[in-house]
Design an enzyme around this catalytic site. Structure first.
Site, PDB file in Angstrom:
ATOM      1  N   GLY A 145      -5.999  -3.725  -8.014  1.00  0.00           N
ATOM      2  CA  GLY A 145      -7.042  -2.436  -8.166  1.00  0.00           C
ATOM      3  C   GLY A 145      -7.043  -1.353  -7.716  1.00  0.00           C
ATOM      4  O   GLY A 145      -6.796  -0.198  -7.513  1.00  0.00           O
ATOM      5  N   SER A 205       0.667  -1.600   0.007  1.00  0.00           N
ATOM      6  CA  SER A 205      -0.105  -0.286   0.507  1.00  0.00           C
ATOM      7  C   SER A 205       0.657   1.087  -0.241  1.00  0.00           C
ATOM      8  O   SER A 205       0.501   2.443  -0.543  1.00  0.00           O
ATOM      9  CB  SER A 205      -1.356   0.047   1.333  1.00  0.00           C
ATOM     10  N   GLN A 247      -8.983   2.483  -0.245  1.00  0.00           N
ATOM     11  CA  GLN A 247      -8.144   2.813  -1.624  1.00  0.00           C
ATOM     12  C   GLN A 247      -9.201   4.363  -2.816  1.00  0.00           C
ATOM     13  O   GLN A 247      -8.768   5.411  -3.233  1.00  0.00           O
ATOM     14  CB  GLN A 247      -8.866   1.764  -3.089  1.00  0.00           C
ATOM     15  N   ARG A 257      -3.655 -14.176  -2.372  1.00  0.00           N
ATOM     16  CA  ARG A 257      -3.892 -13.923  -0.356  1.00  0.00           C
ATOM     17  C   ARG A 257      -4.694 -15.442   0.005  1.00  0.00           C
ATOM     18  O   ARG A 257      -4.408 -15.954   1.297  1.00  0.00           O
ATOM     19  CB  ARG A 257      -4.435 -13.053  -0.119  1.00  0.00           C
ATOM     20  N   ASP A 260      -7.349  -7.464   4.771  1.00  0.00           N
ATOM     21  CA  ASP A 260      -7.021  -8.002   3.594  1.00  0.00           C
ATOM     22  C   ASP A 260      -5.862  -9.438   4.803  1.00  0.00           C
ATOM     23  O   ASP A 260      -5.879 -10.392   4.287  1.00  0.00           O
ATOM     24  CB  ASP A 260      -5.826  -7.126   3.536  1.00  0.00           C
ATOM     25  N   ARG A 278       1.513   4.875  -2.815  1.00  0.00           N
ATOM     26  CA  ARG A 278       1.163   5.631  -3.013  1.00  0.00           C
ATOM     27  C   ARG A 278       3.017   6.628  -2.778  1.00  0.00           C
ATOM     28  O   ARG A 278       1.804   7.500  -3.627  1.00  0.00           O
ATOM     29  CB  ARG A 278       0.484   5.892  -1.366  1.00  0.00           C
ATOM     30  N   SER A 306     -13.005   2.343   2.638  1.00  0.00           N
ATOM     31  CA  SER A 306     -12.098   1.926   1.446  1.00  0.00           C
ATOM     32  C   SER A 306     -11.733   2.925   1.082  1.00  0.00           C
ATOM     33  O   SER A 306     -11.340   3.637   0.831  1.00  0.00           O
ATOM     34  CB  SER A 306     -12.997   1.590   0.395  1.00  0.00           C
TER      35      SER A 306
HETATM   36  C1  S3P Z   1      -6.018  -1.589  -0.129  1.00  0.00           C
HETATM   37  C2  S3P Z   1      -7.233  -1.060   0.402  1.00  0.00           C
HETATM   38  C3  S3P Z   1      -7.641  -2.309   0.693  1.00  0.00           C
HETATM   39  C4  S3P Z   1      -6.925  -3.157   0.170  1.00  0.00           C
HETATM   40  C5  S3P Z   1      -6.050  -3.698  -1.021  1.00  0.00           C
HETATM   41  C6  S3P Z   1      -4.979  -2.294  -0.224  1.00  0.00           C
HETATM   42  C7  S3P Z   1      -5.222   0.536  -0.040  1.00  0.00           C
HETATM   43  O1  S3P Z   1      -9.265  -2.728  -0.521  1.00  0.00           O
HETATM   44  O2  S3P Z   1      -7.954  -4.637   0.198  1.00  0.00           O
HETATM   45  O3  S3P Z   1      -5.119  -4.308  -0.124  1.00  0.00           O
HETATM   46  O4  S3P Z   1      -3.612  -0.410  -1.122  1.00  0.00           O
HETATM   47  O5  S3P Z   1      -5.565   0.762  -0.077  1.00  0.00           O
HETATM   48  P1  S3P Z   1      -9.708  -1.242  -0.661  1.00  0.00           P
HETATM   49  O6  S3P Z   1      -9.757   0.802  -0.479  1.00  0.00           O
HETATM   50  O7  S3P Z   1     -10.900  -1.189  -1.740  1.00  0.00           O
HETATM   51  O8  S3P Z   1     -10.752  -1.950   0.825  1.00  0.00           O
END
Ligand code: S3P
Length: 430
Positions: free
Chosen positions: A97, A27, A170, A389, A316, A31, A168
């Site tokens: 994603g 993560s 993300q 995972r 996660d 970023r 979320s």
């Molecule tokens: C993440 C947020 C989570 C997580 C993903 C990484 C991130 O997803 O499941 O592995 O880096 O912000 P969501 O924001 O969709 O819950």
């Protein structure tokens, strides 16, 4: 991920012992790379995540004109400031994603058109969660049935006040990045607090944000400055080793230099709440991100019910928590975790199916599952569903089973942790 990759065989073990150091947090790596692109100056990131997901982010940034050097896990990115170059091809986010959703926030504010696409699994994941709020900010963004690929006509954005309906990080980060490039102020409220790496990364690169309880605001038009730092070990990858240590009596494991950000460490609280003995040896702060060394030894492993905000905080780690549930005394119940169905695979369905393959009884719900404790698992053929995972969670469950297990399509671990199996084998004793 390709759907055909070799399988990996796991034999039962008696304990895990020694020390592990994890690859850089996924993560944070995403970023820092994206903000480095928007900053002035050259950013150096050591211990950058070696997984395919973060490689996809770097490849997209290269296609947007960034000069990026990589030597081992050290990445240097020569920032371009807020305006990137138009890509001459579709941006391939692979299985990631996080890449797609967060980059959408940056691309929506550029002065060129772009298209974000992904692999088969990513092409099934919902994108309305970023498309809707970005549209309210003035973005010209669309996707057929709100599924990838996402097409973006870059345009000037304006700040909004937005309440995220489903927790979320993300989405929150996507909107913070868009807010940075928008005019006016953007305020985001979340239903429960999620990982705050977006906020901390923005501050690390010199942006000012205002933070309240489950609320964050950013003023648009702020300029970022490059950083030089090393990324702490990924706590979500550490979770697999911690889980192995608690289910194999006599284990004793040190996890070095791991991320201990309180918005990511709920798994440690859950394990210690169930009876594991966890000691934090040294804690340091780099750019607001806590890191330290952990020592873990098994104790009695009771059980737990995870629901509400805690499910979002553990999102996660829930697959591995469920996979070790049969080894607990009282079992594990997971509720309010419907989001698991929209990850790299339907993680509720895949966890339940694999537990059953190993001979466990469990009950599936729309938003979770109940896995009773004190169950003996047998070796089985595990279907990874090409989900990193799921593969790693069941590699851990297999260590305590009777007989050998085989994880199919095992190379999917490369999404976050290419050396996972080698590292696991190096600490297990049989
Ligand atoms: C993440 C947020 C989570 C997580 C993903 C990484 C991130 O997803 O499941 O592995 O880096 O912000 P969501 O924001 O969709 O819950």
């Amino acid at each position: 991920m390709s759907s055909f990759t070799p399988s990996f065989t796991i034999r039962p073990a008696v304990k895990v012992a020694g020390a592990v150091r994890l690859p850089g947090d996924k993560s944070i790596s995403h970023r820092y790379a994206m903000l480095a692109a928007l900053a002035t100056g050259v950013t150096t990131l050591r211990n950058f995540s070696p997984g395919a997901d973060c490689a996809a982010t770097l490849a997209c940034l290269r296609a947007l004109g960034l000069e990026i050097q990589q030597e081992g896990t050290t990445v240097t990115i020569a920032g371009r400031g807020p305006q990137l170059d138009p890509p001459n091809r579709e941006l391939d986010c692979g299985n990631s994603g996080t890449t797609m959703r967060m980059l959408a926030g940056i691309l929506a504010a550029q002065n060129f058109a772009s298209r974000l696409a992904g692999d088969e699994s990513l092409s099934r994941r919902p994108m309305a969660r970023v498309i809707e709020p970005l549209s309210w900010m003035g973005a010209h963004i669309s996707a057929p049935e709100n599924l990838p690929p996402i097409s973006i006509e870059g345009s000037a954005l304006h700040g909004i006040d937005y309440k995220i309906p489903i927790a979320s990080a993300q989405v929150k980060t996507c909107l913070l990045f868009a807010g940075l490039l928008a005019s006016g102020e953007t305020t985001i409220e979340e239903p429960s607090s999620t990982r705050d790496h977006g906020e901390l990364a923005l501050e690390a690169f010199g942006a000012r944000i205002e933070r309240g309880r489950n609320r964050v605001s950013i003023a648009g038009g702020q300029l970022l400055t490059a950083i030089d730092t090393d990324i702490p070990g990924d706590i979500s990858s550490a979770a697999f080793f911690l889980a192995a240590a608690v289910i194999l009596p006599q284990s004793s494991l040190i996890v070095e230099e791991v991320l201990l950000n309180p918005t990511r460490s709920a798994f440690l609280d859950v394990l210690s709440g169930m009876g594991a003995r966890i000691t934090m040896i040294q804690v340091e702060d780099h750019h607001g991100e806590l890191r330290g060394t952990l020592k873990i030894e098994p104790g009695r492993l009771l059980g737990i019910k995870v629901s509400g905000a805690r499910s979002a905080a553990l999102i996660d780690e829930l697959p591995v928590l469920a996979a070790i549930a049969p080894y607990t005394e009282e079992g594990i119940e997971i509720r309010d975790a419907r989001e698991l169905r929209f990850k790299e695979s339907d993680r509720i369905a895949e966890v339940v199916a694999n537990l059953r393959r190993m001979g466990a009884t469990c009950e599936e719900f729309d938003d979770g599952m109940v896995v009773p404790g004190r169950q003996k698992l047998k070796g089985a053929v595990i279907h990874s569903a090409d989900d990193h995972r799921i593969a790693m969670a069941f590699a851990v469950a297999a260590l305590g089973a009777a007989g050998e297990s085989t994880i199919d399509s095992a190379a999917c671990v490369g999404i976050s942790y290419p050396d996972f199996f080698t590292k696991l084998e190096s600490i297990v004793e049989r």
